[in-house]
Design an enzyme around this catalytic site. Structure first.
Site, PDB file in Angstrom:
ATOM      1  N   ASP A  40       0.861  -1.183   0.000  1.00  0.00           N
ATOM      2  CA  ASP A  40       0.000   0.000   0.000  1.00  0.00           C
ATOM      3  C   ASP A  40       0.901   1.238   0.000  1.00  0.00           C
ATOM      4  OD1 ASP A  40      -1.702   2.089   0.586  1.00  0.00           O
ATOM      5  OD2 ASP A  40      -2.811   1.004   2.130  1.00  0.00           O
ATOM      6  N   HIS A  41       0.937   1.921  -1.124  1.00  0.00           N
ATOM      7  CA  HIS A  41       1.874   3.039  -1.272  1.00  0.00           C
ATOM      8  C   HIS A  41       1.473   4.246  -0.421  1.00  0.00           C
ATOM      9  CE1 HIS A  41       5.165   5.213  -2.851  1.00  0.00           C
ATOM     10  NE2 HIS A  41       5.128   4.789  -4.101  1.00  0.00           N
ATOM     11  N   ARG A  42       0.294   4.188   0.195  1.00  0.00           N
ATOM     12  CA  ARG A  42      -0.075   5.277   1.090  1.00  0.00           C
ATOM     13  C   ARG A  42       0.721   5.199   2.383  1.00  0.00           C
ATOM     14  NH1 ARG A  42      -6.300   4.164   1.764  1.00  0.00           N
ATOM     15  NH2 ARG A  42      -5.318   2.181   2.237  1.00  0.00           N
TER      16      ARG A  42
END
Lengths: 453, 451
Positions: free
Chosen positions: A422-424
């Site tokens: 999850d690049h967040r």
């Protein structure tokens, strides 16, 4: 005294279940505790014992029915005394009706506008704790209940009030290695069709053509695990910006180690697979990079970093995809993990896995190697942050530094690994470091075992 | 396609333009659906407008005027005896009905509803054939059945018997001097009240041991006594088994206390209930299941067993009340349009416009006893009033049922006058989950109502 058995609350976030088996028929005499029904919630089968002794007077459900918490399933005529969980006296015989201290007679008191709100939010009024006089459920109560439910599934804000009402712990399911994520059209997969679902003229997806024009078709009900998996995948894919990070690990030495100890482990009742080593390697990497052992809480704008390491293992079975969870993997030995994993997988395949064993994972591993899968991507198991995929190790020519500054080409057993995250929550650089640490552990068994100390 | 075989498509087909069907069509049109409304009446409005609710409300109003002007003499206000021209009354009423019907038709057009005159019968799960309409075949995505009900026929009626139909009663030139109303339900006793006020000598026969079997007995008793004074006779437990003409009148055979008796009167007016009007609807060509009384069972979204075909109003066979049908129609339209609506009414109010009036809603005492629902009964002299000790009329009272633990109001029954407002208040209390105390703490104005 006639008693109705209603579907009890089966745990957080579970609002409906599918009837798998009905073990009794009208006229049967049952004793308290005898299994009468088997139901399947999002993922797990639960056997329901008879709440009292008596004679079955009515069976309102059939195999395949979807029932909601509070629905009447079976009625009994019992000589019986007190009601228990899920039991409501419908028609007490005799003249004087009892006070009914815990029973709910009739509908939950709430104003018409509150009832409409509850219907629109998909809230079952019977589950809401009332704050009004005389047990009246107020608008605030319904909103608070819906909000509490939403906090468990932060993405519900993104998908609207009709998001699946399951809690994040309720239905973990891993990735489907064989299915490229992009092939899951998330908007088309809605929440489980409940009675509250819109069945309007404006369908969310355009109508399908009549496929029979081009040949015979078969229609398979979309429910149970298939539906739960679909909902979980759609939720994950639509709310998590995924990035995939691929590499290979040279597992030549690890494989010879595995071959050497396979029999010992088998004698102890376990199966020493590459997954077991990967669990151990992941535990080390998660401890070093705890952001991968986290969940993003959009409501409170916090990253929840978990201090325990519970790893879910995507497991294929005849009934569908399950993700049983091994707890506290950092505190278990290779041998213990090999035994526990083997038992979990057996329970999944035998349909004996419980809901508890499917909940609370902090990270997931999916191994497509045993099926011969080589390279693939995976979908993060929401609300986790990352998932590690393993492919089949294959002998490949590898260039290695030789003597005298020359290079040699040697056959090595190379296993593809993929980290989807999850690049967040984490960035590519973290992911590469995390993945390199796992690869290093898998390439160097001694290093791996050192990490265990 | 040949001429006269015009085929059409619509998103929503509504069959029947009574309160249920009309409100469904309007709501659906408001929500942007493309709606066709098929109705076989001269204008939309259904039985309610043309032969039932509106005519009876109109005549009940006149009956009340007659009673009140007669009673005013006691108070020193004397009127000349009324000159009743029943034909003129019928003409005025017909104009009112026609006006209202035209208003509904104009409103429907304004909303973009396609009005089709005629009847519809299903020829497949998603198509109907229309009879007497300009379009002969209509395909639809969803349909709402709102065909209403028709009077249950009286058994054993010999040909040539003077039997009047309640739908056409008010179109008569004059009323007979004497008449027997068969059926002591809601409709029968209102008709008996109207006819008695117009000077007709009315006999009322009821098969059940008492009038208004659906209402609590204590509510009905004052009404029974009042009717017994106003009518020639009120006979309960008296089942009509045959009707035959006899010189200048009618012979009515009844079973009464196990014996067969014969009564004589000038005319018979049957009011023994209503049956869902599903004949000729072709339901066998759909997946719609029919209930035991020819009714169409529905879920709380008004869906029949075919989830794309809805039923509302009398054809559902439950309350058979116009105001319930209106809500059901709106719910069906909203569900058809994809909204999350449900018929979620806990207190369906009923008012019987007799003298005294009766009204009730929510849980009745009889239901509570029958289903062993814990309850407490409170009797008040005047509706919901804790402060005023208004003198009460003979037989007037208010009954409230509460939950013994929480004190919540579960139901109400009233005997009195001008009850339309009071029963609305009671319905609000039940729907809101109000406590008895809430109702009593609301101030009610003093000095209203008749002396």
């Amino acid at each position: 005294m006639s008693q109705s058995f209603r579907l009890p609350d089966l745990g957080e976030g579970v609002h409906e279940a599918e009837i798998l088996r009905v073990a009794v028929a009208v006229g049967d005499t049952v004793v308290e505790g005898q299994p009468i029904l088997e139901v399947e919630t999002d993922k797990a089968a639960v056997e329901i014992p008879a709440p009292c002794s008596g004679t079955v007077s009515e069976v309102r459900v059939a195999v395949g029915d979807m029932v909601r918490v509070g629905d009447i399933l079976i009625s009994f005529n019992s000589p019986g005394e007190r009601q228990q969980t899920g039991l409501v006296e419908t028609a007490p015989a005799g003249a004087a009706a009892p006070g009914g201290d815990t029973a709910h007679y009739g509908p939950v008191p709430a104003s018409p506008s509150t009832r409409r709100l509850a219907r629109e939010l998909g809230v079952d009024l019977r589950l809401v704790s009332a704050s009004g006089p005389g047990g009246v459920v107020t608008r605030d109560d319904v909103e608070a209940y819906a909000k509490g439910r939403q906090e468990e599934t932060p993405s519900a804000t993104a998908t609207g009030p009709e998001a699946p009402p399951s809690s994040p712990h309720a239905a973990p399911s891993g990735s489907v290695p064989s299915a490229p994520p992009a092939s899951l059209p998330s908007p088309a997969i809605g929440p489980p069709p409940g009675p509250e679902q819109k069945q309007g003229l404006e369908a969310p997806a355009p109508a399908l053509p009549d496929f029979t024009r081009w040949g015979p078709v078969e229609r398979i009900p979309f429910r149970s695990i298939r539906r739960a998996t679909a909902a979980q995948m759609a939720l994950s894919w639509s709310s998590i910006p995924h990035v995939h990070c691929e590499d290979s690990a040279d597992i030549t030495r690890l494989e010879s180690f595995r071959q050497k100890h396979k029999k010992d482990i088998a004698a102890a009742g376990g199966r020493l697979t590459m997954t077991v080593f990967a669990i151990k390697a992941a535990a080390t990497a998660l401890k070093t990079y705890p952001r991968f052992n986290a969940s993003l809480d959009l409501q409170s704008r916090e990253i929840i970093v978990k201090n325990s390491f519970h790893i879910g293992i995507a497991t294929d079975s005849d009934h569908g995809l399950y993700v049983p969870v091994i707890r506290d993997v950092d505190r278990k030995s290779i041998r213990e993990l090999a035994v526990e994993l083997h038992q979990l997988v057996e329970r999944v395949r035998g349909g004996r896995i419980t809901r508890e064993e499917l909940q609370g994972g902090t990270f997931t591993i999916t191994n497509a190697g045993a099926l011969g899968g080589h390279r693939f991507t995976a979908i993060v198991n929401y609300p986790e942050v990352a998932i590690l995929g393993l492919g089949q190790g294959r002998l490949q020519p590898v260039v290695v530094p030789g003597v005298d500054g020359h290079h040699d080409i040697v056959p090595r057993l190379m296993m593809p690994v993929v980290l989807c995250f999850d690049h967040r929550v984490v960035d590519g650089a973290d992911a590469i470091r995390f993945l390199r640490l796992i690869i290093a552990a898998l390439e160097d068994p001694e290093e791996l075992f050192l990490g265990m100390i | 396609m040949v001429m006269g075989d015009m085929e059409m498509r619509c998103q929503l087909l509504v069959i029947g333009g009574g309160p249920g069907g009309y409100s469904a069509a309007r709501r659906a049109a408001e929500l942007g659906l493309d709606v066709a409304l098929v109705d076989d009446g001269p204008t939309p409005g259904g039985n309610c407008l043309h032969s039932a609710c509106l005519p009876s409300r109109h005549l009940l109003h006149l009956a009340r005027l007659l009673d009140e002007t007669a009673a005013a003499e006691r108070l020193g206000l004397a009127f000349a005896p009324p000159r009743i021209h029943f034909a003129n009354i019928g003409t005025a009423l017909a104009e009112r009905v026609a006006d209202e019907g035209r208003r509904l038709a104009a409103e429907a057009k304004e909303c973009g509803i396609l009005l089709l005159g005629g009847t519809a019968s299903f020829t497949g799960p998603r198509q109907v054939r229309l009879h007497g309409a300009e379009v002969s075949l209509l395909r639809f995505a969803k349909a709402i059945i709102a065909v209403g009900s028709r009077p249950r026929p009286l058994p054993g009626v010999a040909a040539g018997s003077p039997v009047e139909d309640i739908a056409t009663l008010w179109r008569r030139e004059s009323l007979p001097a004497a008449l027997t109303v068969v059926g002591g339900g809601h409709i029968g006793i209102e008709l008996a009240t109207i006819l008695a006020a117009f000077g007709c000598r009315v006999t009322l026969l009821e098969k059940n041991p008492r009038l208004l079997a659906r209402a609590d007995e204590d509510l009905v008793r004052p009404l029974h006594d009042s009717l017994a004074r106003r009518l020639v006779a009120v006979r309960t437990g008296c089942e009509v088994i045959g009707v035959a003409p006899c010189d200048g009148g009618v012979a009515i055979s009844c079973r009464h206390n196990g014996k067969t008796v014969e009564l004589h009167d000038l005319m018979v007016l049957p009011a023994i209930g209503r049956l869902p009007a599903i004949d000729c609807l072709g339901l066998e060509n759909t997946a719609v299941a029919v209930g035991p009384t020819g009714n169409l069972p529905v879920d709380d979204r008004q869906r029949t067993s075919d989830p794309d075909i809805f039923a509302v109003g009398d054809v559902v066979g439950d309350t058979m009340l116009a105001h319930a049908a209106v809500r059901q129609g709106r719910v069906a339209a909203e569900v058809a349009a994809g909204l999350d609506a449900a018929f979620d009414v806990r207190a369906v109010p009923r008012v019987i416009l007799t003298r005294p009036q009766l009204a009730w809603c929510g849980l009745s005492e009889a239901e509570a006893l029958q289903s062993h629902i814990p309850h407490k009964v409170h009797r008040l002299a005047a509706p919901f009033d804790g402060d005023l000790n208004q003198h009460h009329h003979g037989g007037f009272f208010t009954k409230l049922l509460t939950d013994p633990q929480s004190g919540r109001v579960l139901g109400a029954g009233l005997v009195g006058d001008h009850l339309e407002g009071h029963i609305g208040e009671a319905a609000l209390a039940v729907e809101m989950g109000a406590l008895l105390e809430d109702l009593r703490l609301v101030l009610h104005p003093y000095g209203t109502g008749p002396p």
